[in-house]
Write a protein that holds these residues in place. Structure first.
Motif, PDB file in Angstrom:
ATOM      1  N   ALA A   1      46.508 -36.236 120.475  1.00 55.39           N
ATOM      2  CA  ALA A   1      47.462 -35.238 119.982  1.00 55.39           C
ATOM      3  C   ALA A   1      47.239 -33.885 120.648  1.00 55.39           C
TER       4      ALA A   1
ATOM      5  N   ILE B   1      53.133 -33.294 113.038  1.00 51.26           N
ATOM      6  CA  ILE B   1      53.233 -34.301 114.097  1.00 51.26           C
ATOM      7  C   ILE B   1      54.699 -34.608 114.409  1.00 51.26           C
ATOM      8  N   THR B   2      55.510 -34.794 113.376  1.00 54.47           N
ATOM      9  CA  THR B   2      56.923 -35.146 113.598  1.00 54.47           C
ATOM     10  C   THR B   2      57.686 -34.011 114.266  1.00 54.47           C
TER      11      THR B   2
ATOM     12  N   VAL C   1      56.422 -42.935 117.652  1.00 54.49           N
ATOM     13  CA  VAL C   1      56.184 -42.070 116.499  1.00 54.49           C
ATOM     14  C   VAL C   1      57.003 -42.557 115.301  1.00 54.49           C
TER      15      VAL C   1
ATOM     16  N   GLY D   1      55.227 -45.423 113.912  1.00 53.10           N
ATOM     17  CA  GLY D   1      54.082 -44.954 113.159  1.00 53.10           C
ATOM     18  C   GLY D   1      54.446 -44.504 111.759  1.00 53.10           C
TER      19      GLY D   1
ATOM     20  N   PHE E   1      51.054 -43.714 117.119  1.00 55.76           N
ATOM     21  CA  PHE E   1      50.983 -42.309 117.522  1.00 55.76           C
ATOM     22  C   PHE E   1      50.203 -42.161 118.821  1.00 55.76           C
TER      23      PHE E   1
ATOM     24  N   LEU F   1      63.703 -37.702 112.344  1.00 58.79           N
ATOM     25  CA  LEU F   1      63.342 -38.029 113.718  1.00 58.79           C
ATOM     26  C   LEU F   1      64.452 -38.832 114.402  1.00 58.79           C
TER      27      LEU F   1
ATOM     28  N   TRP G   1      56.312 -33.292 117.771  1.00 58.19           N
ATOM     29  CA  TRP G   1      56.713 -34.325 118.720  1.00 58.19           C
ATOM     30  C   TRP G   1      58.166 -34.123 119.147  1.00 58.19           C
TER      31      TRP G   1
ATOM     32  N   VAL H   1      51.246 -30.460 117.405  1.00 61.45           N
ATOM     33  CA  VAL H   1      50.862 -31.863 117.236  1.00 61.45           C
ATOM     34  C   VAL H   1      49.346 -31.982 117.136  1.00 61.45           C
TER      35      VAL H   1
ATOM     36  N   ALA I   1      52.303 -43.113 121.804  1.00 67.91           N
ATOM     37  CA  ALA I   1      53.291 -42.078 122.127  1.00 67.91           C
ATOM     38  C   ALA I   1      52.645 -40.894 122.827  1.00 67.91           C
ATOM     39  N   PHE I   2      51.528 -40.428 122.302  1.00 65.38           N
ATOM     40  CA  PHE I   2      50.902 -39.226 122.838  1.00 65.38           C
ATOM     41  C   PHE I   2      50.351 -39.452 124.242  1.00 65.38           C
TER      42      PHE I   2
ATOM     43  N   THR J   1      49.787 -46.972 112.214  1.00 63.55           N
ATOM     44  CA  THR J   1      50.257 -45.607 112.444  1.00 63.55           C
ATOM     45  C   THR J   1      49.481 -44.946 113.574  1.00 63.55           C
TER      46      THR J   1
END
Length: 218
Positions: free
Chosen positions: A141, A189-190, A51, A54, A87, A41, A193, A148, A90-91, A83
């Motif tokens: 998400a 997710i990673t 993220v 997280g 997350f 990332l 994202w 995601v 961010a979302f 975490t």
């Protein structure tokens, strides 16, 4: 995706360790799952975002959950709470989730806690709070991308299985089910994202994905 081959190796070692009930292999591999994705990332985004934070918390949670006992379980839950909050932050900054996703995940949260409540004993309130954050993360998400969203859903399934185990309930292949869904969740997710934020950063793309019109469904 070719840059993610180290994650594939670490994930394979972890799953072999779970299947073989090898404590050594699990200690070697599990603490590296989130850090390998974190390095990827940071290499792509070249900055720390929620993220990334997280994934740092997830590393602490993974290590704590390798230790047996209620204290370690609570420490791990606290790390993974970090975490979920990271997350979620961010979302939500990226895009508001569909209201139907929020309603569905909150309904799942209520149902799961009602079913497990009596069996959780002193873990009831910590699980109640953590699972709310987890459910909100999974709902948020759904507003980022399909990849995601799938990752958020798998994260919830993985932790639901852990909650069932804490309540004395296990399914066939329980440990493998927990780790397979968790590993897939972190990966989706990673990578999801990274794809979603790269899309938004393209020339000509809006600085922020459009949100709902006030007064309408999200």
């Amino acid at each position: 995706m070719r840059r993610l081959w180290p994650f594939g190796v670490v994930a394979a070692v972890e799953l072999i360790g779970v299947a073989a009930d090898s404590t050594l292999l699990q200690w070697l591999a599990k603490p590296l799952l989130a850090p390998v994705l974190l390095v990827h990332l940071l290499r792509v985004r070249r900055r720390v975002d929620p993220v990334a934070v997280g994934l740092v918390f997830a590393t602490g949670g993974d290590i704590a959950l390798l230790v047996s006992g209620d204290t370690a379980f609570l420490v791990g839950m606290g790390c993974f709470l970090g975490t979920q909050v990271a997350f979620l932050t961010a979302f939500l900054r990226h895009r508001r989730p569909p209201v139907v996703a929020v309603a569905a995940y909150l309904a799942c949260w209520v149902a799961a806690n009602l079913v497990l409540w009596n069996a959780l004993g002193p873990l009831r309130l910590p699980v109640l709070g953590y699972s709310l954050a987890l459910s909100l993360m999974a709902a948020a998400a759904a507003g980022v991308s399909r990849r995601v969203a799938l990752g958020g859903g798998l994260f919830l399934i993985s932790d639901l299985l852990i909650g069932m185990e804490a309540a004395g309930l296990r399914v066939p292949g329980h440990g493998l089910a927990v780790m397979t869904t968790y590993i897939a969740a972190l990966l989706l997710i990673t990578t999801g994202w990274l794809a979603a934020t790269a899309e938004r950063a393209r020339p000509g793309s809006p600085a922020r994905a459009p949100g709902p019109v006030p007064g309408n469904a999200r």
